[in-house]
Design a protein around this motif. Structure first.
Motif, mmCIF file in Angstrom:
data_model
loop_
_atom_site.group_PDB
_atom_site.id
_atom_site.type_symbol
_atom_site.label_atom_id
_atom_site.label_comp_id
_atom_site.label_asym_id
_atom_site.label_seq_id
_atom_site.Cartn_x
_atom_site.Cartn_y
_atom_site.Cartn_z
ATOM 1 N N LYS A 93 -17.700 -8.417 5.651
ATOM 2 C CA LYS A 93 -18.579 -7.198 5.778
ATOM 3 C C LYS A 93 -19.802 -7.259 5.343
ATOM 4 O O LYS A 93 -20.917 -6.368 5.474
ATOM 5 C CB LYS A 93 -17.945 -6.102 5.012
ATOM 6 C CG LYS A 93 -16.600 -5.725 5.197
ATOM 7 C CD LYS A 93 -15.996 -4.511 4.475
ATOM 8 C CE LYS A 93 -14.638 -3.979 5.050
ATOM 9 N NZ LYS A 93 -14.279 -2.675 3.986
ATOM 10 N N ALA A 147 -22.031 -8.065 9.872
ATOM 11 C CA ALA A 147 -22.454 -9.081 10.890
ATOM 12 C C ALA A 147 -21.234 -9.663 11.572
ATOM 13 O O ALA A 147 -21.308 -10.043 12.975
ATOM 14 C CB ALA A 147 -23.612 -9.978 10.434
ATOM 15 N N GLU A 148 -20.621 -10.525 10.618
ATOM 16 C CA GLU A 148 -19.556 -11.140 11.079
ATOM 17 C C GLU A 148 -18.722 -10.444 11.951
ATOM 18 O O GLU A 148 -18.025 -10.791 12.989
ATOM 19 C CB GLU A 148 -18.892 -11.995 9.937
ATOM 20 C CG GLU A 148 -19.648 -12.920 9.165
ATOM 21 C CD GLU A 148 -19.521 -14.292 9.631
ATOM 22 O OE1 GLU A 148 -18.724 -14.328 10.748
ATOM 23 O OE2 GLU A 148 -19.964 -15.185 9.149
ATOM 24 N N ARG A 169 -19.700 -9.605 15.498
ATOM 25 C CA ARG A 169 -19.722 -10.814 16.527
ATOM 26 C C ARG A 169 -17.975 -11.016 17.008
ATOM 27 O O ARG A 169 -17.891 -11.229 18.078
ATOM 28 C CB ARG A 169 -19.914 -12.235 15.751
ATOM 29 C CG ARG A 169 -19.620 -13.597 16.260
ATOM 30 C CD ARG A 169 -19.720 -14.785 15.645
ATOM 31 N NE ARG A 169 -19.350 -14.984 14.414
ATOM 32 C CZ ARG A 169 -18.082 -15.320 14.170
ATOM 33 N NH1 ARG A 169 -17.379 -15.744 15.282
ATOM 34 N NH2 ARG A 169 -17.490 -15.384 13.020
#
Lengths: 340, 366
Positions: B74, B79-80, B83
């Motif tokens: 988180k 961002a992860e 993706r």
């Protein structure tokens, strides 16, 4: 004389236990009082054991402690000097408060003792992570935030610090920072050149876990729905630019900076060609700017709206630290009439 | 429901969490568990008082690891996660709006979640994509249980996806099946809760996808990877179990009037009821022990002990129990096999099979 020494040792033990208990209960006032008693008792012990021959000895006797380890009490003194909430404006000029603490380069015996004690597990408290710190935690965070240019989470601040500005900062050290800053602002508003403050959400409450700098314009300190992504991309650009500029960064593929950029590049479409190998800063900048272009317009508009609302509804303190979610009314009354 | 409260007695009720609700679906046939959960009884305290504490609950290390991994996924405005969602759900680049429901403070989280989900379902202008820290409610046998999915993701196509972040590793595309099954059951609880919320708000409940996004570390690194997991089966089992719980009255009817599982906590909160008395009360309800209970139920050791004393074939696992249908204990099965026991009505077929098995065993050993 032996009896008196025994008594004193017993008393020292009791006082030490008392200090520990008070520290555990976060009762700093009691702890301070007990510590003073403890030192007095130790001085008395020193005086007694040396037969009162050398009156100058007690001060230096810290280095040769009586049974047990008295040094364990000193890190708290260090920590007090480092922690901001002691008095308003005390850390106004960063680094000043630590002027008295000897730092690396010319390690005097006291510095060595302080450093050693600071590293003792559990003895140094949360902030005593080594006595050889040049800059306060607050100033370190400020430098990292200035580099990034947008509100950021402690974890990222620590990573940036490690990559570009020399490590030594852990995310956990920043947890209470915002609260300390707010307290300092409440007791003497604008007493410091800058504050590390909160970023505000669409409800004008402080966003969880984000730190910002009070000198930034209000729009920059607001968080709209798209802002987390925009912040992330802006940070990636800032990190990549810093790397491309080569500001004291080694280009080793496994350096902190390269790892940080690789982690960021992976999450930007087109930012990383391959999973392995060091990322290309120019490419990251290009990819991040491309995605930024998609979000920038709406995010800027959202944040400008929010900033207007914040200016209209919040007082000085609220604009920096956010309206409390529960006790809004009380806080507003305390911070005076809202500015227009 | 008064009868259920009487079963619990003076002990305060224990709220359900997603793990507990998911465990319901793991063993739907167990009347003892259904009753205890329906009455909101603290099974852990009961088991400890009976002298059968379960090695249960997560280890602090696992919890720390789980939290660290969740924070990693988180971090930086998810961002992860973005993706991965772009990879598995083909989320458009423009869809990044992030709402942290917890910003409103704990007391308003549930209401705020409702408002945000409602807004997203109406497809109004600035509906979000990712909802962090949402709080859903699910009615369990008259009590509302509050559930916290890791993340709810909303896609442009108008479908909600539950995101479940787990810290067990997916190695070479394979993960521990038991862990995945548990995660799927837990995610099914969230899907169900979100569907009910949408129905209450007057939207189509099927807009919550039955595919949940499971995020786990990949191989031996800490890098997260997402997979879609179909939870339709878990959902069906769960719905059945929950409907059974609302029909608990039938289970309660068969019980004696004075029966109670009260721990009679004293002033200090410690139970004062004699353990033997409590154990007798529990034995009045039928359990359905299976070895899997050891990983899902607080009372597992108590039921296993009971099953051992009875020599029940439940101990041998579900498959054996199902194959020995109609034969209650291992002793009975052995008796049927060596012919020392005449098969009762309906047991002829299984008796023949057992005798054949016994003959084969003797031939092998001879």
């Amino acid at each position: 004389m032996g009896d008196r020494l025994d008594d004193l040792e017993r008393r020292i033990d009791e006082l030490r236990a008392g200090v520990r208990r008070a520290m555990r209960a976060r009762d700093t006032a009691t702890a301070r009082g007990l510590r003073a008693d403890l030192r007095a008792a130790e001085r008395a012990w020193d005086a007694l054991v040396t037969g009162g021959l050398d009156p100058a000895l007690p001060n230096d006797a810290r280095a040769v402690p009586p049974p047990g380890d008295v040094r364990a009490v000193f890190p708290h003194d260090n920590a007090r000097a480092v922690s901001p909430p002691e008095g308003p404006g005390r850390l106004a000029i960063p680094g000043e408060a630590l002027g008295g603490v000897p730092v690396g380069g010319a390690p005097s015996s006291t510095a060595a003792a302080g450093g050693a004690a600071g590293r003792q597990p559990g003895a140094g408290g949360r902030r005593g992570g080594g006595g050889l710190r040049l800059v306060t935690v607050r100033e370190q965070a400020h430098q990292a935030l200035t580099l990034l240019g947008v509100p950021a989470q402690p974890r990222l601040i620590a990573a940036v610090r490690e990559a570009f500005l020399g490590g030594g900062l852990r995310g956990a050290q920043l947890t209470s920072l915002r609260r300390d800053e707010e307290r300092s602002f409440a007791s003497s508003p604008y007493g410091r050149p800058y504050y590390l403050c909160a970023a505000l959400t669409d409800r004008l409450s402080p966003a969880r876990g984000l730190l910002a700098v009070s000198t930034w314009p209000q729009e920059l300190r607001m968080v709209g729905p798209l802002s987390p992504r925009v912040h992330f991309l802006t940070c990636a650009v800032a990190v990549a630019e810093r790397m491309a500029g080569g500001h004291g960064v080694d280009a080793e593929p496994d350096s902190g900076a390269a790892r940080l950029l690789a982690r960021m590049a992976r999450n930007i479409p087109g930012g990383a060609v391959l999973d392995i190998g060091p990322p290309d800063p120019a490419r990251v900048i290009e990819a991040a700017r491309a995605e930024l272009a998609v979000h920038a317009e709406r995010d800027t508009r959202d944040r400008a709206d929010l900033a207007r609302r914040a200016a209209a509804q919040l007082g000085d303190r609220g604009r920096l630290f956010g309206a409390a979610t529960l006790s809004t009314i009380g806080d507003r009354a305390a911070t005076g009439p809202p500015a227009t | 429901m008064n009868r259920l409260d009487a079963l619990r007695g003076t002990t305060p009720p224990k709220p359900h969490d997603a793990r507990a609700i998911a465990a319901l679906a793991a063993n739907p046939g167990c009347a003892r568990r259904a009753l205890l959960d329906g009455a909101g009884i603290d099974k852990d305290a009961t088991a400890r008082h009976l002298g059968f504490p379960a090695p249960f609950g997560q280890s602090p290390f696992a919890i720390t690891r789980g939290n660290a991994f969740e924070a990693l996924v988180k971090a930086d405005g998810c961002a992860e996660l973005l993706r991965m969602l772009r990879e598995v759900l083909e989320l458009p680049v423009a869809e990044v709006a992030y709402h942290d429901v917890e910003n409103v403070g704990a007391h308003l989280r549930h209401t705020h979640t409702r408002a945000l989900i409602d807004r997203a379902a109406r497809d109004e202008h600035d509906s979000g994509t990712i909802y962090d820290h949402p709080l859903l409610g699910l009615e369990i046998a008259g009590h509302t249980a509050y559930l916290e999915p890791d993340v709810v993701a909303f896609q442009l196509g108008g479908r909600f996806h539950i995101v479940e972040i787990k810290s067990f590793a997916v190695i070479d595309g394979q993960a521990d099946p038991a862990a995945v099954a548990a995660a799927a059951r837990q995610a099914a609880v969230y899907v169900l809760a979100l569907r009910r919320m949408l129905r209450e708000l007057g939207h189509d409940p099927l807009r919550v996808a039955h595919d949940v996004v499971l995020v786990c570390p990949e191989n031996f690194a800490n890098r997260p990877v997402a997979t879609l997991v179909d939870v339709r089966r878990q959902l069906a089992v769960l719905e059945r179990q929950l409907s059974r719980m609302t029909g608990l009255d039938r289970l309660v009817e068969g019980l004696p009037e004075e029966l109670t599982f009260d721990l009679l906590p004293g002033e200090d909160g410690l139970p004062t009821r004699p353990a033997a008395e409590l154990a007798d009360a529990l034995r009045r309800t039928t359990a359905r022990y299976a070895p899997d209970c050891l990983s899902t139920c607080d009372l597992c050791f108590f039921c296993r002990d009971e099953a051992r004393q009875e020599g029940a074939c439940d101990l041998l696992g579900r498959q054996v129990r199902d194959e020995l249908g109609g034969v209650a204990s291992a002793e009975e099965a052995l008796g049927l096999a060596d012919g020392s026991r005449a098969p009762a009505e309906g047991q002829e077929e299984i008796a023949r099979l057992l005798r054949t098995a016994e003959r084969l065993r003797r031939e092998c050993l001879a």
